[in-house]
Design a protein around this motif. Structure first.
Motif, PDB file in Angstrom:
ATOM      1  N   GLY A 260     -16.463  14.467 -53.899  1.00  0.00           N
ATOM      2  CA  GLY A 260     -17.877  14.146 -53.721  1.00  0.00           C
ATOM      3  C   GLY A 260     -18.765  15.318 -53.382  1.00  0.00           C
ATOM      4  N   TYR A 261     -18.189  16.480 -53.090  1.00  0.00           N
ATOM      5  CA  TYR A 261     -19.008  17.646 -52.761  1.00  0.00           C
ATOM      6  C   TYR A 261     -18.208  18.917 -52.969  1.00  0.00           C
ATOM      7  CZ  TYR A 261     -16.348  17.822 -48.356  1.00  0.00           C
ATOM      8  OH  TYR A 261     -15.342  17.905 -47.420  1.00  0.00           O
ATOM      9  N   GLN A 262     -18.922  20.032 -53.039  1.00  0.00           N
ATOM     10  CA  GLN A 262     -18.309  21.347 -53.034  1.00  0.00           C
ATOM     11  C   GLN A 262     -18.987  22.186 -51.961  1.00  0.00           C
ATOM     12  OE1 GLN A 262     -18.600  22.565 -57.249  1.00  0.00           O
ATOM     13  NE2 GLN A 262     -16.368  22.613 -57.231  1.00  0.00           N
ATOM     14  N   VAL A 263     -18.178  22.980 -51.271  1.00  0.00           N
ATOM     15  CA  VAL A 263     -18.707  23.816 -50.199  1.00  0.00           C
ATOM     16  C   VAL A 263     -19.252  25.118 -50.790  1.00  0.00           C
ATOM     17  CG1 VAL A 263     -18.197  24.958 -48.017  1.00  0.00           C
ATOM     18  CG2 VAL A 263     -17.034  22.823 -48.612  1.00  0.00           C
ATOM     19  N   VAL A 264     -20.373  25.556 -50.266  1.00  0.00           N
ATOM     20  CA  VAL A 264     -20.972  26.823 -50.654  1.00  0.00           C
ATOM     21  C   VAL A 264     -20.665  27.897 -49.613  1.00  0.00           C
ATOM     22  CG1 VAL A 264     -23.163  28.010 -51.121  1.00  0.00           C
ATOM     23  CG2 VAL A 264     -22.819  25.658 -51.915  1.00  0.00           C
ATOM     24  N   HIS A 265     -20.768  27.533 -48.336  1.00  0.00           N
ATOM     25  CA  HIS A 265     -20.587  28.520 -47.270  1.00  0.00           C
ATOM     26  C   HIS A 265     -20.128  27.838 -45.986  1.00  0.00           C
ATOM     27  CE1 HIS A 265     -21.199  32.239 -45.062  1.00  0.00           C
ATOM     28  NE2 HIS A 265     -21.866  31.578 -44.139  1.00  0.00           N
ATOM     29  N   TYR A 266     -19.192  28.494 -45.286  1.00  0.00           N
ATOM     30  CA  TYR A 266     -18.785  28.083 -43.940  1.00  0.00           C
ATOM     31  C   TYR A 266     -19.306  29.115 -42.937  1.00  0.00           C
ATOM     32  CZ  TYR A 266     -15.140  24.919 -45.846  1.00  0.00           C
ATOM     33  OH  TYR A 266     -14.444  23.922 -46.489  1.00  0.00           O
ATOM     34  N   ASP A 267     -19.842  28.632 -41.836  1.00  0.00           N
ATOM     35  CA  ASP A 267     -20.195  29.484 -40.706  1.00  0.00           C
ATOM     36  C   ASP A 267     -19.455  28.931 -39.494  1.00  0.00           C
ATOM     37  OD1 ASP A 267     -22.344  31.580 -39.580  1.00  0.00           O
ATOM     38  OD2 ASP A 267     -22.177  29.920 -38.173  1.00  0.00           O
ATOM     39  N   LEU A 268     -18.477  29.721 -39.000  1.00  0.00           N
ATOM     40  CA  LEU A 268     -17.596  29.249 -37.934  1.00  0.00           C
ATOM     41  C   LEU A 268     -17.829  30.032 -36.656  1.00  0.00           C
ATOM     42  CD1 LEU A 268     -15.169  27.568 -36.897  1.00  0.00           C
ATOM     43  CD2 LEU A 268     -13.678  29.396 -37.765  1.00  0.00           C
ATOM     44  N   THR A 269     -18.145  29.315 -35.583  1.00  0.00           N
ATOM     45  CA  THR A 269     -18.190  29.866 -34.233  1.00  0.00           C
ATOM     46  C   THR A 269     -16.965  29.356 -33.493  1.00  0.00           C
ATOM     47  OG1 THR A 269     -20.596  29.976 -34.205  1.00  0.00           O
ATOM     48  CG2 THR A 269     -19.486  29.963 -32.075  1.00  0.00           C
ATOM     49  N   PHE A 270     -16.167  30.291 -32.931  1.00  0.00           N
ATOM     50  CA  PHE A 270     -14.871  29.901 -32.361  1.00  0.00           C
ATOM     51  C   PHE A 270     -14.677  30.648 -31.050  1.00  0.00           C
ATOM     52  CE2 PHE A 270     -10.214  29.498 -32.247  1.00  0.00           C
ATOM     53  CZ  PHE A 270     -10.047  28.200 -32.717  1.00  0.00           C
ATOM     54  N   ASP A 271     -14.486  29.891 -29.982  1.00  0.00           N
ATOM     55  CA  ASP A 271     -14.355  30.461 -28.636  1.00  0.00           C
ATOM     56  C   ASP A 271     -12.976  30.082 -28.101  1.00  0.00           C
ATOM     57  OD1 ASP A 271     -14.681  31.368 -26.024  1.00  0.00           O
ATOM     58  OD2 ASP A 271     -16.787  30.789 -25.978  1.00  0.00           O
ATOM     59  N   PHE A 272     -12.106  31.080 -27.918  1.00  0.00           N
ATOM     60  CA  PHE A 272     -10.703  30.847 -27.567  1.00  0.00           C
ATOM     61  C   PHE A 272     -10.392  31.466 -26.209  1.00  0.00           C
ATOM     62  CE2 PHE A 272      -6.366  32.665 -27.559  1.00  0.00           C
ATOM     63  CZ  PHE A 272      -5.614  31.500 -27.689  1.00  0.00           C
ATOM     64  N   THR A 273      -9.605  30.752 -25.411  1.00  0.00           N
ATOM     65  CA  THR A 273      -9.151  31.254 -24.114  1.00  0.00           C
ATOM     66  C   THR A 273      -7.663  31.568 -24.182  1.00  0.00           C
ATOM     67  OG1 THR A 273     -10.798  29.896 -22.961  1.00  0.00           O
ATOM     68  CG2 THR A 273      -8.975  30.786 -21.651  1.00  0.00           C
ATOM     69  N   PRO A 274      -7.281  32.851 -24.112  1.00  0.00           N
ATOM     70  CA  PRO A 274      -5.857  33.192 -24.167  1.00  0.00           C
ATOM     71  C   PRO A 274      -5.070  32.552 -23.024  1.00  0.00           C
ATOM     72  CG  PRO A 274      -7.209  35.134 -24.537  1.00  0.00           C
ATOM     73  CD  PRO A 274      -8.137  34.039 -24.090  1.00  0.00           C
ATOM     74  N   VAL A 275      -3.775  32.417 -23.249  1.00  0.00           N
ATOM     75  CA  VAL A 275      -2.785  31.891 -22.302  1.00  0.00           C
ATOM     76  C   VAL A 275      -2.897  30.378 -22.135  1.00  0.00           C
ATOM     77  CG1 VAL A 275      -1.782  32.064 -19.997  1.00  0.00           C
ATOM     78  CG2 VAL A 275      -2.701  34.126 -21.102  1.00  0.00           C
ATOM     79  N   THR A 276      -4.126  29.856 -21.912  1.00  0.00           N
ATOM     80  CA  THR A 276      -4.272  28.391 -21.841  1.00  0.00           C
ATOM     81  C   THR A 276      -4.343  27.777 -23.223  1.00  0.00           C
ATOM     82  OG1 THR A 276      -6.694  28.351 -21.839  1.00  0.00           O
ATOM     83  CG2 THR A 276      -5.586  28.675 -19.711  1.00  0.00           C
ATOM     84  N   TYR A 277      -4.807  28.546 -24.224  1.00  0.00           N
ATOM     85  CA  TYR A 277      -4.914  28.149 -25.629  1.00  0.00           C
ATOM     86  C   TYR A 277      -5.992  27.108 -25.877  1.00  0.00           C
ATOM     87  CZ  TYR A 277      -0.532  30.633 -25.474  1.00  0.00           C
ATOM     88  OH  TYR A 277       0.425  31.593 -25.234  1.00  0.00           O
ATOM     89  N   ASP A 278      -6.882  26.907 -24.910  1.00  0.00           N
ATOM     90  CA  ASP A 278      -8.028  26.028 -25.132  1.00  0.00           C
ATOM     91  C   ASP A 278      -9.025  26.721 -26.060  1.00  0.00           C
ATOM     92  OD1 ASP A 278      -7.117  23.978 -23.417  1.00  0.00           O
ATOM     93  OD2 ASP A 278      -7.970  24.991 -21.665  1.00  0.00           O
TER      94      ASP A 278
END
Length: 491
Positions: free
Chosen positions: A59-77
């Motif tokens: 039903g659709y095609q993607v043109v662009h992804y914009d990803l914001t990703f905030d990771f905490t080491p050791v806890t893996y949250d």
């Protein structure tokens, strides 16, 4: 990807118009559902991939992804926000995204809240989104999803998370595991451009596909690393990471920027390894033409034990880099294998997973050729051995062009054997033209085996190659090997 990943992939789940990376998203104007010919329906929950029918979404095609990703080491949250610019390919009343293991905090379509529901799919979870107003075929639209989770939390399907001794992670998502990092359209048939904003605390670095454009320091001491991949990439080549690493920089012999990420404190050990990259690039560019992306490098990480051709940033485990019994650095064969993928698989991408020999055949073939040119092995010996085994593999796993599953010898060594036979049949000069023109002709596109067959005939003018390649790719048994009538398959 290397053959050591085959067992993992057996259990795995698998052309849009580009826009300026930082352009404001276009928003479709509303039109009443009673408009002539307007018949909104839900998009399909899968694209019908022959091996993994529920991968991706219709039903659709993607043109662009914009990803914001905030990771905490050791806890893996982690927490994330993905904004997806897309275009409807049908009148849409609802559509799905692939996701797995995420808590969904909010969903918006064209800036307005949109109801969503999670359900269990065959390779992960399906996030069904219902826009406030149905979408018209051809209309551009944006989807923004805020979500969170933990890297080690259980998933419905296989996970793409790989954890190192540093408390960080690297992504290895082929073939159906990108949905463990973000809601997306997880199919190789839907390529898009990407931007990334990856947060890493002090003492860690972030990595992602594409060029590092800038860094932003935050008040808590962490840094947001911003990357842009201006060439289109399918989700299965996602390569993000937060690790205790060091960036090593260089250029190729033609001036291509190189950036590598190696374990912190081991720069002297891995510096000479990554310094081989310019020579590998020169060797392959002489065969296929200009490298198809704007940057390249290796990410060497102890949280991974295989090798994977993430676009512009190949991921390899620290375990690879040992001399063989004769004292030769044969790990370079694997480096060449993954670099070959940047042309075959990353730039020119199979439209579905049953076409995977188009990735693995060339990568295996040219790694073997590189090894032969350095006196480490003989191509003819490798091909003779493969020929002897391939009939049995065709019977159990399918022929190279029609595999029953991913990760088998049929698409790796079997795919290379198809190319070896083609080289003998067409002759070296014509074979080199077939392989050299392929990544130039189909750059940034998705392709099938049928495209390759037509391409070989077009380049050579030899119509007999159509039947020749069909026998090798789809036949139940090996055809005779040109020039080697004595070669036989094992009983």
């Amino acid at each position: 990807m290397t053959s050591t990943r085959r067992a993992l992939l057996k259990g795995a789940g698998a052309a849009a118009v580009t826009v300026p990376l930082f352009a404001a998203p276009a928003v479709a104007a509303g039109t009443s559902a009673g408009a002539t010919g307007f018949d909104p329906q839900p998009g399909a929950p899968g694209v019908g991939d022959p091996l993994f029918p529920t991968l991706g979404n219709g039903g659709y095609q993607v043109v662009h992804y914009d990803l914001t990703f905030d990771f905490t080491p050791v806890t893996y949250d982690f927490s994330g926000v993905v904004r997806m610019n897309a275009q409807a390919t049908q009148d849409l009343s609802a559509f799905n995204l692939d996701t797995d293991g995420h808590t969904i905090d909010s969903v918006e379509v064209n800036g307005s809240p949109a109801p969503s529901a999670l359900s269990v799919g065959k390779s992960g979870q399906e996030l069904t989104v219902t826009p406030a107003a149905p979408l018209h075929k051809g209309a551009p639209f944006t989807v923004t999803v805020a979500y969170r989770g933990n890297g080690k939390a259980p998933r419905v399907g296989l996970t793409g998370w790989r954890f190192g001794s540093d408390g960080g992670f690297a992504s290895a998502v082929q073939s159906s595991r990108a949905d463990t990092f973000l809601p997306c359209n997880d199919t190789p048939s839907d390529k898009a451009t990407w931007t990334f904003h990856i947060a890493a605390p002090e003492g860690y670095v972030a990595a992602a596909n594409g060029e590092l454009t800038h860094k932003t320091r935050r008040s808590d001491g962490s840094t947001v690393w911003h990357f842009a991949l201006r060439e289109r990439m399918p989700t299965e080549l996602l390569g993000i990471a937060v690790v205790k690493g060091t960036y090593l920089y260089g250029t190729s012999h033609t001036g291509l920027p190189l950036r590598h990420v190696v374990p912190q404190g081991q720069e002297d050990k891995y510096g000479p390894v990554v310094a081989r990259t310019p020579d590998h690039l020169a060797w392959l560019e002489a065969k296929f033409g200009k490298y198809p992306f704007s940057v390249y490098g290796l990410h060497i990480y102890d949280g991974y034990t295989d090798a994977l051709e993430n676009s512009t940033l190949t991921l390899m485990g620290t375990n690879w880099f040992k001399l063989n019994a004769d004292g030769n650095p044969t790990y370079e064969n694997t480096m060449v294998h993954e670099l070959t993928h940047q042309w075959f698989g990353d730039s020119v991408t199979p439209n579905d997973w049953q076409q995977a020999w188009l990735n693995e055949g060339p990568a295996t073939y040219y790694a073997a050729l590189y090894s032969e040119e350095r006196g480490w092995s003989k191509m003819v010996d490798k091909m003779r051995t493969t020929y002897g085994k391939l009939d049995a593999i065709r019977a159990s796993d399918g022929p190279p062009g029609l595999p029953k599953a991913l990760g088998g010898t049929n698409i790796y060594d079997g795919g290379a054997l198809v190319l070896y036979a083609l080289q003998l049949q067409a002759g070296q000069r014509k074979f080199d033209r077939i392989m050299g023109l392929w990544p130039r002709r189909f750059k940034d596109r998705t392709v099938t085996s049928e495209d390759f067959i037509r391409h070989a005939v077009d380049v050579t003018g030899d119509r007999s190659l159509d039947a020749f390649l069909r026998d090798w790719l789809f036949g139940a048994v090996n055809p005779p090997m040109p020039g080697h009538p004595d070669w036989t398959a094992a009983a």
